[in-house]
Design an enzyme around this catalytic site. Structure first.
Site, PDB file in Angstrom:
ATOM      1  N   LYS A 126      -8.282 -13.618   1.425  1.00 14.63           N
ATOM      2  CA  LYS A 126      -7.527 -12.389   1.663  1.00 14.63           C
ATOM      3  C   LYS A 126      -6.218 -12.669   2.395  1.00 14.63           C
ATOM      4  CE  LYS A 126     -11.843  -9.856   2.667  1.00 14.63           C
ATOM      5  NZ  LYS A 126     -12.519  -8.977   3.677  1.00 14.63           N
ATOM      6  N   PHE A 183     -14.493 -14.890   0.054  1.00 15.85           N
ATOM      7  CA  PHE A 183     -13.410 -13.967  -0.274  1.00 15.85           C
ATOM      8  C   PHE A 183     -12.145 -14.456   0.411  1.00 15.85           C
ATOM      9  CE2 PHE A 183     -17.116 -11.433  -1.173  1.00 15.85           C
ATOM     10  CZ  PHE A 183     -16.734 -10.709  -2.300  1.00 15.85           C
ATOM     11  N   SER A 210     -11.317  10.246   0.251  1.00 16.16           N
ATOM     12  CA  SER A 210     -11.536   8.988   0.967  1.00 16.16           C
ATOM     13  C   SER A 210     -12.792   9.060   1.827  1.00 16.16           C
ATOM     14  CB  SER A 210     -10.328   8.667   1.854  1.00 16.16           C
ATOM     15  OG  SER A 210      -9.169   8.441   1.085  1.00 16.16           O
ATOM     16  N   SER A 256      -6.286  -2.319   1.620  1.00 17.13           N
ATOM     17  CA  SER A 256      -6.568  -1.742   0.308  1.00 17.13           C
ATOM     18  C   SER A 256      -6.957  -2.798  -0.719  1.00 17.13           C
ATOM     19  CB  SER A 256      -5.374  -0.935  -0.210  1.00 17.13           C
ATOM     20  OG  SER A 256      -5.200   0.240   0.544  1.00 17.13           O
ATOM     21  N   SER A 257      -7.458  -3.937  -0.248  1.00 19.20           N
ATOM     22  CA  SER A 257      -7.923  -5.027  -1.109  1.00 19.20           C
ATOM     23  C   SER A 257      -6.820  -5.631  -1.972  1.00 19.20           C
ATOM     24  CB  SER A 257      -9.089  -4.562  -1.998  1.00 19.20           C
ATOM     25  OG  SER A 257     -10.193  -4.176  -1.208  1.00 19.20           O
ATOM     26  N   ALA A 309     -16.716 -16.068   4.466  1.00 16.48           N
ATOM     27  CA  ALA A 309     -17.969 -16.302   3.758  1.00 16.48           C
ATOM     28  C   ALA A 309     -18.551 -14.971   3.300  1.00 16.48           C
ATOM     29  CB  ALA A 309     -18.957 -17.029   4.669  1.00 16.48           C
ATOM     30  N   SER A 336     -24.322 -11.420   1.666  1.00 15.85           N
ATOM     31  CA  SER A 336     -25.138 -10.754   0.654  1.00 15.85           C
ATOM     32  C   SER A 336     -25.810  -9.540   1.280  1.00 15.85           C
ATOM     33  CB  SER A 336     -26.203 -11.715   0.106  1.00 15.85           C
ATOM     34  OG  SER A 336     -27.015 -11.060  -0.849  1.00 15.85           O
ATOM     35  N   GLU A 393       0.812  -1.209   0.000  1.00 20.59           N
ATOM     36  CA  GLU A 393       0.000   0.000   0.000  1.00 20.59           C
ATOM     37  C   GLU A 393       0.855   1.273   0.000  1.00 20.59           C
ATOM     38  OE1 GLU A 393      -3.717  -0.489   2.568  1.00 20.59           O
ATOM     39  OE2 GLU A 393      -2.411  -2.067   3.330  1.00 20.59           O
TER      40      GLU A 393
END
Length: 370
Positions: A191, A189, A338, A197-198, A231, A234, A19
């Protein structure tokens, strides 16, 4: 009468994490907002190789230009850190080190490992310099998504289902790990556990697909040997800003903001966050009781992890009406565009005032010793 000396603020940015560029952009925004009538800015960039250099205080040097992200040029005067507790830095212009002068407060605008994870915070503790943001433990615990979730669970803070994937387990017990992940069922997902910052995140459509999950875990492991698989929830993504109270009371909490991911992106990844037309709605259009719950859980999360200064708490408002805390960021993105500054601007605290409040809070608090 002698003119009162300005407060010297060391603005630290860049760093060795993935990052790096976003930290530089954040620093450019903050430097432009600091009141130079009250504060003297000492800009210190950390290059990708870990070297510290005295940098330009021109925000234009730290801006995104034509889609190109800035980074620290390591060719400046070298900065080093003495450990005599004098609150000083050493700078070497080529003629040997000299004392730069006392630093009153540090503003570490570092994102990710080796900056937001307690390492730099510990350095400032050793130097005896007050600094903006969370202390050593809160920074470290908030950086590690697995430990964060463990603390959430211990404090009864609602969070989603997940599987931790430590390095040794992935290398020696992969089938068992994949079986555990498959039980999450549906979309997941994957990670890096200690990233932000994904960066390095993948979305996998089916947790029971071992080939897709394996590829996603290996991608995350390029950035961190410890991985977390979550998980999917939604629903809607919501963020909330938290600030330490100036009078020692309960933390102040902003109105929530809802994230709207730009068309063409499958989720809120690095490019969608920083290089697209993704947008925010502030305040989020949510039922009043949901807003109240989100703000309450944001404050509870901040205090449960022992945070200080500031934080951004990220939520899911699920389709079934439940609220889940996803994670907490102890040094959130801080460019003028931001979410964190925008949420406080909506509350009447503009960008320069927000920066000033953070600096004053650190000065009032002093070194945190933990």
């Amino acid at each position: 009468m002698a003119e009162q000396r300005k407060i010297r603020v060391a603005v630290i940015f860049g760093g060795r994490s993935p990052e790096h560029e976003i930290s530089c952009v954040t620093a450019g925004g903050v430097i432009s907002a600091i009141d130079t009538d009250r504060y003297e800015i000492v800009p210190v960039g950390i290059a990708r190789d870990g070297s510290w250099v005295l940098y330009s205080a021109d925000p234009a040097q730290l801006a995104i230009v034509d889609g190109r992200l800035p980074e620290v040029d390591a060719s400046g005067s070298e900065v080093s850190v003495p450990f005599d507790g004098g609150g000083d830095l050493l700078v070497d212009d080529g003629d040997g080190p000299r004392r730069l002068g006392g630093i009153d407060v540090a503003l570490p605008l570092l994102h990710g490992p080796l900056g937001e994870d307690g390492t730099v915070q510990g350095l400032f503790e050793m130097m005896g310099i007050p600094y903006v943001g969370a202390g050593v433990f809160a920074s470290a615990a908030s950086m590690d998504k697995v430990f964060t979730k463990t603390l959430f669970t211990g404090h009864g803070i609602p969070t989603g289902s997940y599987v931790a994937v430590p390095d040794r387990a992935w290398r020696t017990e992969r089938k068992r790990v994949l079986d555990d992940i498959a039980e999450l069922d549906g979309t997941v997902f994957v990670k890096p556990a200690r990233g932000g910052s994904s960066v390095g995140i993948s979305k996998v459509g089916e947790a029971a697909d071992p080939e897709a999950v394996t590829a996603a875990v290996e991608e995350a492991r390029r950035h961190d040997t410890k991985v977390i698989v979550e998980a999917a929830v939604s629903g809607r993504e919501v963020e909330c800003g938290v600030l330490e109270s100036p009078d020692g009371g309960a933390p102040d909490v902003s109105q929530p903001a809802e994230i709207h991911v730009a068309d063409g992106y499958d989720f809120y990844d690095f490019e969608a966050k920083y290089l697209s037309s993704s947008s925010l709605t502030i305040p989020a259009a949510l039922p009043a009781e949901v807003v109240a719950e989100i703000r309450r859980e944001a404050a509870r999360t901040f205090e449960a992890l022992g945070c200080a200064g500031l934080a951004r708490v990220d939520f899911f408002y699920a389709d079934d009406g439940r609220v889940y805390v996803n994670e907490i960021n102890t040094m959130p993105g801080f460019t003028p565009s931001s979410a964190f500054p925008q949420m406080w601007a909506e509350a009447g605290l503009d960008y320069p005032s927000l920066v000033d409040r953070m600096i004053r809070a650190a000065l009032d608090r002093g070194p945190q010793a933990g």
